[in-house]
Design a protein around this motif. Structure first.
Motif, mmCIF file in Angstrom:
data_model
loop_
_atom_site.group_PDB
_atom_site.id
_atom_site.type_symbol
_atom_site.label_atom_id
_atom_site.label_comp_id
_atom_site.label_asym_id
_atom_site.label_seq_id
_atom_site.Cartn_x
_atom_site.Cartn_y
_atom_site.Cartn_z
ATOM 1 N N ARG A 1 0.828 -1.284 0.052
ATOM 2 C CA ARG A 1 -0.031 -0.069 0.038
ATOM 3 C C ARG A 1 0.975 1.458 0.095
ATOM 4 O O ARG A 1 2.091 1.127 0.615
ATOM 5 C CB ARG A 1 -0.778 -0.001 1.223
ATOM 6 C CG ARG A 1 -2.034 -0.966 1.195
ATOM 7 C CD ARG A 1 -2.818 -0.787 2.399
ATOM 8 N NE ARG A 1 -4.059 -1.914 2.482
ATOM 9 C CZ ARG A 1 -3.850 -2.964 2.855
ATOM 10 N NH1 ARG A 1 -2.810 -3.435 3.589
ATOM 11 N NH2 ARG A 1 -4.961 -4.158 2.915
ATOM 12 N N VAL B 1 1.195 7.250 3.508
ATOM 13 C CA VAL B 1 0.261 8.177 3.559
ATOM 14 C C VAL B 1 0.941 9.238 4.493
ATOM 15 O O VAL B 1 1.310 9.163 5.569
ATOM 16 C CB VAL B 1 -1.103 7.937 4.287
ATOM 17 C CG1 VAL B 1 -2.028 9.383 4.344
ATOM 18 C CG2 VAL B 1 -1.825 6.748 3.555
ATOM 19 N N TYR C 1 -1.763 0.851 6.215
ATOM 20 C CA TYR C 1 -1.044 1.929 5.448
ATOM 21 C C TYR C 1 0.133 2.553 6.301
ATOM 22 O O TYR C 1 -0.232 2.865 7.479
ATOM 23 C CB TYR C 1 -2.000 3.382 5.115
ATOM 24 C CG TYR C 1 -3.116 2.839 4.145
ATOM 25 C CD1 TYR C 1 -2.813 3.159 2.864
ATOM 26 C CD2 TYR C 1 -4.248 2.116 4.376
ATOM 27 C CE1 TYR C 1 -3.615 2.828 1.903
ATOM 28 C CE2 TYR C 1 -5.125 1.929 3.484
ATOM 29 C CZ TYR C 1 -5.044 2.213 2.117
ATOM 30 O OH TYR C 1 -5.868 1.884 1.068
ATOM 31 N N VAL D 1 0.484 9.258 -0.872
ATOM 32 C CA VAL D 1 -0.876 9.970 -0.781
ATOM 33 C C VAL D 1 -0.756 11.084 0.148
ATOM 34 O O VAL D 1 0.036 10.898 1.374
ATOM 35 C CB VAL D 1 -2.042 9.109 -0.333
ATOM 36 C CG1 VAL D 1 -3.276 9.840 -0.191
ATOM 37 C CG2 VAL D 1 -2.183 7.832 -1.098
ATOM 38 N N ALA E 1 -2.267 9.728 -4.711
ATOM 39 C CA ALA E 1 -3.685 10.364 -4.620
ATOM 40 C C ALA E 1 -3.594 11.702 -3.535
ATOM 41 O O ALA E 1 -2.332 11.680 -3.078
ATOM 42 C CB ALA E 1 -4.792 9.214 -4.110
ATOM 43 N N TRP F 1 -12.002 5.288 0.960
ATOM 44 C CA TRP F 1 -11.652 5.783 -0.411
ATOM 45 C C TRP F 1 -10.305 5.373 -1.039
ATOM 46 O O TRP F 1 -10.150 5.039 -2.099
ATOM 47 C CB TRP F 1 -11.745 7.242 -0.407
ATOM 48 C CG TRP F 1 -11.647 8.018 -1.619
ATOM 49 C CD1 TRP F 1 -12.512 8.112 -2.729
ATOM 50 C CD2 TRP F 1 -10.447 8.970 -2.244
ATOM 51 N NE1 TRP F 1 -11.997 8.981 -3.896
ATOM 52 C CE2 TRP F 1 -10.714 9.268 -3.452
ATOM 53 C CE3 TRP F 1 -9.267 8.731 -1.377
ATOM 54 C CZ2 TRP F 1 -9.993 9.963 -3.888
ATOM 55 C CZ3 TRP F 1 -8.351 9.749 -2.110
ATOM 56 C CH2 TRP F 1 -8.555 10.270 -3.512
ATOM 57 N N LEU F 2 -9.343 5.556 -0.177
ATOM 58 C CA LEU F 2 -7.781 5.160 -0.606
ATOM 59 C C LEU F 2 -7.933 3.764 -1.119
ATOM 60 O O LEU F 2 -7.420 3.090 -2.082
ATOM 61 C CB LEU F 2 -6.933 5.169 0.454
ATOM 62 C CG LEU F 2 -6.513 6.833 0.758
ATOM 63 C CD1 LEU F 2 -5.316 6.572 1.942
ATOM 64 C CD2 LEU F 2 -5.828 7.297 -0.706
ATOM 65 N N ASP F 3 -8.543 2.746 -0.144
ATOM 66 C CA ASP F 3 -8.668 1.116 -0.655
ATOM 67 C C ASP F 3 -9.223 1.068 -2.165
ATOM 68 O O ASP F 3 -8.516 0.224 -2.886
ATOM 69 C CB ASP F 3 -9.741 0.502 0.427
ATOM 70 C CG ASP F 3 -8.973 0.270 1.788
ATOM 71 O OD1 ASP F 3 -8.050 0.446 1.751
ATOM 72 O OD2 ASP F 3 -9.966 0.056 2.570
ATOM 73 N N GLU G 1 -9.267 3.461 -4.499
ATOM 74 C CA GLU G 1 -8.506 4.321 -5.609
ATOM 75 C C GLU G 1 -7.105 3.827 -5.881
ATOM 76 O O GLU G 1 -6.288 4.019 -6.880
ATOM 77 C CB GLU G 1 -8.400 6.154 -5.080
ATOM 78 C CG GLU G 1 -9.748 6.874 -5.135
ATOM 79 C CD GLU G 1 -10.257 6.633 -6.672
ATOM 80 O OE1 GLU G 1 -9.355 6.781 -7.640
ATOM 81 O OE2 GLU G 1 -11.321 6.915 -6.700
ATOM 82 N N THR G 2 -6.439 3.246 -4.782
ATOM 83 C CA THR G 2 -5.041 2.845 -4.940
ATOM 84 C C THR G 2 -5.081 1.325 -4.738
ATOM 85 O O THR G 2 -3.873 0.698 -4.690
ATOM 86 C CB THR G 2 -4.165 3.263 -3.717
ATOM 87 O OG1 THR G 2 -4.746 2.853 -2.187
ATOM 88 C CG2 THR G 2 -4.390 4.961 -3.656
#
Length: 268
Positions: free
Chosen positions: A33, A36, A62, A102, A124, A261-263, A265-266
């Motif tokens: 992952r 962030v 993350y 991110v 992102a 959302w990150l799960d 989008e990435t």
């Protein structure tokens, strides 16, 4: 608009280096992952994310890091401050991470992230309670907290109140402890919240999420809508919360939504 390749100021007036405080929380296995990187708003530092959000992100797999902008927290002081210097620090820290990061900016930190995105190809980005439209934010601050805002117009300290930062559910003792940690920012940095050039286009056009609260007394709802529309979406809203989403009573809700959302989008 095209991304600028050569920036004259970077050659003639390079940003001086400083020591940078970085708080981190790492999962046992990140399964590839992206890391962030959290960027705090003016007056806050890495501690604001270390309180809750870093651990939550690491628990979800993350690698999580939070940067204190120069002159705040444990980062070194610098004669050069403002958007260019802050964005430089974000880019330098992000570039040193093992994978494309991110970028998550809160408050004025969202404005810093917008400028960093023009220099760093982020995986992102998330703009949380973003202070990117200076004049509406100034008007909201004057209405909600005139005594704390008026001195900043003359170069004095901007003082954010408990009512601006938190919703009614956060215990008073805890709110007071957080407010006492908010630091003074340089007058130049404060003025750049209102008087700044629009950020250049993001490198690579990463997906961008905007989240906030309709009850935020720092960022008007109209500003949230405008910011989200610039990235082709609508803001994700958390009613009843104040400006400091990462510290308020229901801090779990926005960070869990962000990570969900990150799960998507990435996803590898």
């Amino acid at each position: 608009m095209r991304t600028r390749v050569v920036r004259f100021a970077e050659w003639t007036r390079p940003v001086p280096p400083v020591t940078r405080e970085i708080a981190s929380a790492l999962p046992e296995d990140d399964e590839g992952r992206p890391p962030v990187l959290f960027v705090p708003g003016y007056g806050h530092a890495a501690w604001a994310f270390a309180e809750h959000w870093l651990g939550r992100a690491a628990a979800r797999g993350y690698p999580a890091h939070a940067l204190s902008l120069r002159g705040t927290g444990g980062s070194g002081a610098s004669p050069v401050t403002g958007l260019r210097a802050y964005a430089h620090d974000v880019v330098q820290v992000a570039a040193a991470l093992p994978r494309r990061a991110v970028l998550v900016g809160h408050g004025a930190g969202a404005l810093v992230v917008q400028h960093a995105l023009a220099r760093y190809p982020a995986r992102a980005a998330v703009l949380a309670a973003p202070v990117v439209d200076g004049w509406p934010a100034l008007g909201a601050a004057l209405r909600a907290n005139p005594l704390g805002t008026l001195p900043a117009l003359a170069g004095g300290r901007l003082r954010l109140s408990r009512r601006q930062l938190f919703g009614p559910d956060l215990p008073e003792e805890q709110a007071a402890a957080y407010v006492s940690r908010v630091e003074r920012m340089p007058a130049r940095a404060q003025w750049q919240l209102v008087l700044h050039r629009a950020a250049e286009p993001a490198v690579g056009h990463p997906p961008v999420l905007v989240l906030g609260s309709p009850d935020d007394r720092v960022v008007p709802r109209s500003s949230l809508d405008r910011t989200a529309s610039r990235y082709g979406g609508a803001p994700l809203l958390f009613p009843g919360m104040g400006h400091d989403l990462m510290l308020d009573a229901r801090w779990e809700e926005p960070i869990d939504a962000l990570l969900d959302w990150l799960d998507k989008e990435t996803a590898l």
